[in-house]
Design a protein around this motif. Structure first.
Motif, PDB file in Angstrom:
ATOM      1  N   TRP A 184     -35.825  -0.898  66.745  1.00 54.92           N
ATOM      2  CA  TRP A 184     -36.964  -0.069  66.355  1.00 54.92           C
ATOM      3  C   TRP A 184     -38.242  -0.900  66.226  1.00 54.92           C
ATOM      4  CZ3 TRP A 184     -37.935   5.137  65.633  1.00 54.92           C
ATOM      5  CH2 TRP A 184     -36.858   5.979  65.894  1.00 54.92           C
ATOM      6  N   MET A 185     -38.109  -2.152  65.839  1.00 53.73           N
ATOM      7  CA  MET A 185     -39.274  -3.032  65.793  1.00 53.73           C
ATOM      8  C   MET A 185     -39.865  -3.195  67.191  1.00 53.73           C
ATOM      9  SD  MET A 185     -40.269  -4.398  62.827  1.00 53.73           S
ATOM     10  CE  MET A 185     -40.918  -6.017  63.232  1.00 53.73           C
ATOM     11  N   LYS A 186     -39.001  -3.418  68.166  1.00 53.79           N
ATOM     12  CA  LYS A 186     -39.499  -3.559  69.539  1.00 53.79           C
ATOM     13  C   LYS A 186     -40.048  -2.236  70.044  1.00 53.79           C
ATOM     14  CE  LYS A 186     -38.577  -4.901  74.255  1.00 53.79           C
ATOM     15  NZ  LYS A 186     -37.608  -5.171  75.328  1.00 53.79           N
ATOM     16  N   TYR A 187     -39.375  -1.159  69.691  1.00 54.87           N
ATOM     17  CA  TYR A 187     -39.835   0.163  70.113  1.00 54.87           C
ATOM     18  C   TYR A 187     -41.240   0.447  69.579  1.00 54.87           C
ATOM     19  CZ  TYR A 187     -39.793   5.286  70.566  1.00 54.87           C
ATOM     20  OH  TYR A 187     -40.097   6.591  70.877  1.00 54.87           O
ATOM     21  N   ALA A 188     -41.438   0.184  68.293  1.00 55.31           N
ATOM     22  CA  ALA A 188     -42.761   0.391  67.698  1.00 55.31           C
ATOM     23  C   ALA A 188     -43.804  -0.495  68.371  1.00 55.31           C
ATOM     24  CB  ALA A 188     -42.716   0.103  66.198  1.00 55.31           C
ATOM     25  N   SER A 189     -43.426  -1.731  68.671  1.00 50.78           N
ATOM     26  CA  SER A 189     -44.349  -2.648  69.345  1.00 50.78           C
ATOM     27  C   SER A 189     -44.710  -2.141  70.731  1.00 50.78           C
ATOM     28  CB  SER A 189     -43.719  -4.045  69.450  1.00 50.78           C
ATOM     29  OG  SER A 189     -43.482  -4.595  68.169  1.00 50.78           O
ATOM     30  N   LYS A 222     -47.718   3.533  62.929  1.00 53.00           N
ATOM     31  CA  LYS A 222     -47.408   4.268  61.708  1.00 53.00           C
ATOM     32  C   LYS A 222     -46.608   5.536  62.011  1.00 53.00           C
ATOM     33  CE  LYS A 222     -51.205   2.588  58.800  1.00 53.00           C
ATOM     34  NZ  LYS A 222     -50.328   1.965  57.778  1.00 53.00           N
ATOM     35  N   GLU A 223     -46.884   6.167  63.148  1.00 54.35           N
ATOM     36  CA  GLU A 223     -46.107   7.346  63.517  1.00 54.35           C
ATOM     37  C   GLU A 223     -44.658   6.972  63.824  1.00 54.35           C
ATOM     38  OE1 GLU A 223     -49.710  10.146  65.327  1.00 54.35           O
ATOM     39  OE2 GLU A 223     -48.109   9.460  66.656  1.00 54.35           O
ATOM     40  N   VAL A 224     -44.446   5.865  64.526  1.00 55.41           N
ATOM     41  CA  VAL A 224     -43.078   5.405  64.798  1.00 55.41           C
ATOM     42  C   VAL A 224     -42.370   5.076  63.492  1.00 55.41           C
ATOM     43  CG1 VAL A 224     -41.641   3.687  65.955  1.00 55.41           C
ATOM     44  CG2 VAL A 224     -43.706   4.528  67.084  1.00 55.41           C
ATOM     45  N   ALA A 225     -43.075   4.405  62.580  1.00 51.81           N
ATOM     46  CA  ALA A 225     -42.476   4.026  61.299  1.00 51.81           C
ATOM     47  C   ALA A 225     -42.072   5.264  60.501  1.00 51.81           C
ATOM     48  CB  ALA A 225     -43.448   3.166  60.499  1.00 51.81           C
ATOM     49  N   ALA A 226     -42.901   6.301  60.539  1.00 50.88           N
ATOM     50  CA  ALA A 226     -42.577   7.528  59.794  1.00 50.88           C
ATOM     51  C   ALA A 226     -41.299   8.171  60.320  1.00 50.88           C
ATOM     52  CB  ALA A 226     -43.744   8.511  59.884  1.00 50.88           C
ATOM     53  N   ILE A 233     -34.079   4.217  58.741  1.00 48.58           N
ATOM     54  CA  ILE A 233     -34.305   2.865  59.272  1.00 48.58           C
ATOM     55  C   ILE A 233     -35.534   2.289  58.596  1.00 48.58           C
ATOM     56  CG2 ILE A 233     -34.833   1.529  61.363  1.00 48.58           C
ATOM     57  CD1 ILE A 233     -33.410   4.073  62.799  1.00 48.58           C
ATOM     58  N   PRO A 234     -35.400   1.169  57.877  1.00 51.38           N
ATOM     59  CA  PRO A 234     -36.499   0.650  57.048  1.00 51.38           C
ATOM     60  C   PRO A 234     -37.555  -0.116  57.834  1.00 51.38           C
ATOM     61  CG  PRO A 234     -34.595  -0.780  56.831  1.00 51.38           C
ATOM     62  CD  PRO A 234     -34.167   0.371  57.720  1.00 51.38           C
ATOM     63  N   LEU A 235     -38.143   0.545  58.801  1.00 55.45           N
ATOM     64  CA  LEU A 235     -39.213  -0.074  59.587  1.00 55.45           C
ATOM     65  C   LEU A 235     -40.502  -0.055  58.776  1.00 55.45           C
ATOM     66  CD1 LEU A 235     -40.222  -1.194  62.368  1.00 55.45           C
ATOM     67  CD2 LEU A 235     -40.745   1.189  62.967  1.00 55.45           C
ATOM     68  N   THR A 236     -41.129  -1.212  58.626  1.00 56.39           N
ATOM     69  CA  THR A 236     -42.381  -1.280  57.890  1.00 56.39           C
ATOM     70  C   THR A 236     -43.465  -0.498  58.610  1.00 56.39           C
ATOM     71  OG1 THR A 236     -44.104  -2.761  57.050  1.00 56.39           O
ATOM     72  CG2 THR A 236     -42.988  -3.448  59.056  1.00 56.39           C
ATOM     73  N   ASP A 237     -44.377   0.099  57.848  1.00 59.26           N
ATOM     74  CA  ASP A 237     -45.487   0.800  58.491  1.00 59.26           C
ATOM     75  C   ASP A 237     -46.694  -0.124  58.678  1.00 59.26           C
ATOM     76  OD1 ASP A 237     -46.529   0.574  55.958  1.00 59.26           O
ATOM     77  OD2 ASP A 237     -46.904   2.720  55.681  1.00 59.26           O
ATOM     78  N   ARG A 238     -46.498  -1.405  58.395  1.00 63.05           N
ATOM     79  CA  ARG A 238     -47.579  -2.379  58.598  1.00 63.05           C
ATOM     80  C   ARG A 238     -47.576  -2.838  60.049  1.00 63.05           C
ATOM     81  NH1 ARG A 238     -48.165  -8.007  58.108  1.00 63.05           N
ATOM     82  NH2 ARG A 238     -46.004  -8.238  57.437  1.00 63.05           N
ATOM     83  N   PHE A 239     -48.668  -2.609  60.736  1.00 64.44           N
ATOM     84  CA  PHE A 239     -48.791  -2.931  62.160  1.00 64.44           C
ATOM     85  C   PHE A 239     -48.663  -4.436  62.375  1.00 64.44           C
ATOM     86  CE2 PHE A 239     -51.926  -3.525  65.824  1.00 64.44           C
ATOM     87  CZ  PHE A 239     -50.950  -3.335  66.779  1.00 64.44           C
ATOM     88  N   LEU A 240     -47.753  -4.822  63.272  1.00 68.48           N
ATOM     89  CA  LEU A 240     -47.507  -6.238  63.556  1.00 68.48           C
ATOM     90  C   LEU A 240     -47.819  -6.520  65.019  1.00 68.48           C
ATOM     91  CD1 LEU A 240     -44.062  -6.558  61.730  1.00 68.48           C
ATOM     92  CD2 LEU A 240     -46.287  -7.295  60.866  1.00 68.48           C
ATOM     93  N   LEU A 241     -48.782  -7.381  65.255  1.00 67.70           N
ATOM     94  CA  LEU A 241     -49.142  -7.753  66.622  1.00 67.70           C
ATOM     95  C   LEU A 241     -48.101  -8.684  67.214  1.00 67.70           C
ATOM     96  CD1 LEU A 241     -52.965  -8.378  66.249  1.00 67.70           C
ATOM     97  CD2 LEU A 241     -51.958  -6.839  67.920  1.00 67.70           C
TER      98      LEU A 241
END
Length: 307
Positions: A184-189, A222-226, A233-241
């Motif tokens: 999910w981290m990669k997906y959000a990225s 933030k939408e992916v994190a929500a 899944i505890p994905l942070t909503d803090r945007f990571l470059l």
């Protein structure tokens, strides 16, 4: 599974080429690329040029390949459904299947056909550039493959066999305790950093130089994190470059649009739109981004050639 001896690769593109590069020398004829028809002929005739070195490929149909110990799936997302029958032909009782696709649904799509017991989870971290049958990536800067099991925090017997397979190769192997969160981290990225630059046709540095581009990426993240959080899944909503990316880097979606290929937008923003609808979570930035990328595909297809 004691040892992995036979490996089939489905999809010898920007990601699959990493395994052609890494496994061809070690496995010889026990490593094959799966293709049929015109694509099979083309791969047999042209091979691949990876980091300026030519590779002749051992190309087989799924029927010719037969039962495999390991199947690596790295096709384009829109081709996956059409390849499920090929995958089924190569699955035996102990076959391990790793999907290297972007997104968070391909494992379930494949597992529904062959049984989830054959699936482990994987995330690829590689920045490669494809131009026809030529693929270039940085050996030094490629993080490699990250693998794990959904319900186990220690390497299972089959993942130990996979790690053993990669020993004495240049492929980088990483075991991850919480592979689902990593996916999910990669997906959000990908959603946040692959897609806006594709729409704008700009390099990666735009996320750092423009408050507007950064704003859009942050909203997408933030939408992916929500959605992830709603799934537990505890994905942070803090945007990571992304780290260590060249300013001029153009990620896969932009590369596809540049080459007038269709993109993986269905597996990226398209997935988000579906999951948002199912969960009752608004994802307006993802929805807007989805339609913009689809419109750019239509533009490349010549749909807007008026007059």
């Amino acid at each position: 599974m004691e040892k992995i001896k036979k490996v089939a690769l489905i999809g010898a593109g920007a990601v699959g080429a990493y395994f052609v590069w890494g496994l061809s020398g070690k496995l010889g004829d026990n490593f094959c690329v799966i293709a049929s028809g015109e694509r099979k002929n083309r791969l047999e005739q042209n091979g691949l040029t990876i980091n300026n070195k030519e590779y002749q490929l051992n190309v087989k149909t799924a029927k010719e390949a037969g039962i495999q110990d390991l199947i690596l799936v790295s096709c384009k997302a829109d081709a996956l459904i059409g390849l499920l029958e090929d995958i089924k032909l190569m699955v035996g009782p102990d076959t391990l299947v790793l999907s290297l696709l972007n997104g968070v649904s391909s494992e379930e799509i494949i597992g529904k056909e062959i049984g989830m017991e054959h699936m482990a989870y994987a995330v690829m971290r590689i920045a490669s550039v494809r131009d026809g049958n030529k693929i270039v990536f940085s050996e030094e800067n490629t993080a490699g493959i990250y693998v794990g099991e959904k319900d186990f925090k220690e390497p299972t017997k089959r993942l130990k066999a996979f790690e053993e397979l990669l020993k004495d190769t240049k492929i980088r192997y990483n075991f991850v305790e919480n592979i689902i969160l990593d996916m999910w981290m990669k997906y959000a990225s990908n959603v946040a950093q692959n897609l806006p630059q594709a729409i704008l046709s700009v390099g990666y540095q735009a996320y750092k130089d423009s408050n507007h581009v950064h704003f859009i990426a942050e909203k997408l993240w933030k939408e992916v994190a929500a959605v992830a959080n709603a799934k537990g899944i505890p994905l942070t909503d803090r945007f990571l470059l992304f780290r260590g990316v060249k300013p001029e880097a153009r990620f896969s979606t932009l590369q596809d649009l540049d080459a007038k290929r269709h993109t993986e937008i269905e597996m990226l923003a398209g997935e988000m739109v579906k999951m948002g609808e199912e969960l009752g979570i608004p994802v307006p930035y993802c929805e807007y981004t989805y339609h913009l990328i689809k419109a750019l595909e239509e533009k490349n297809d010549g749909k807007f050639m008026f007059g």
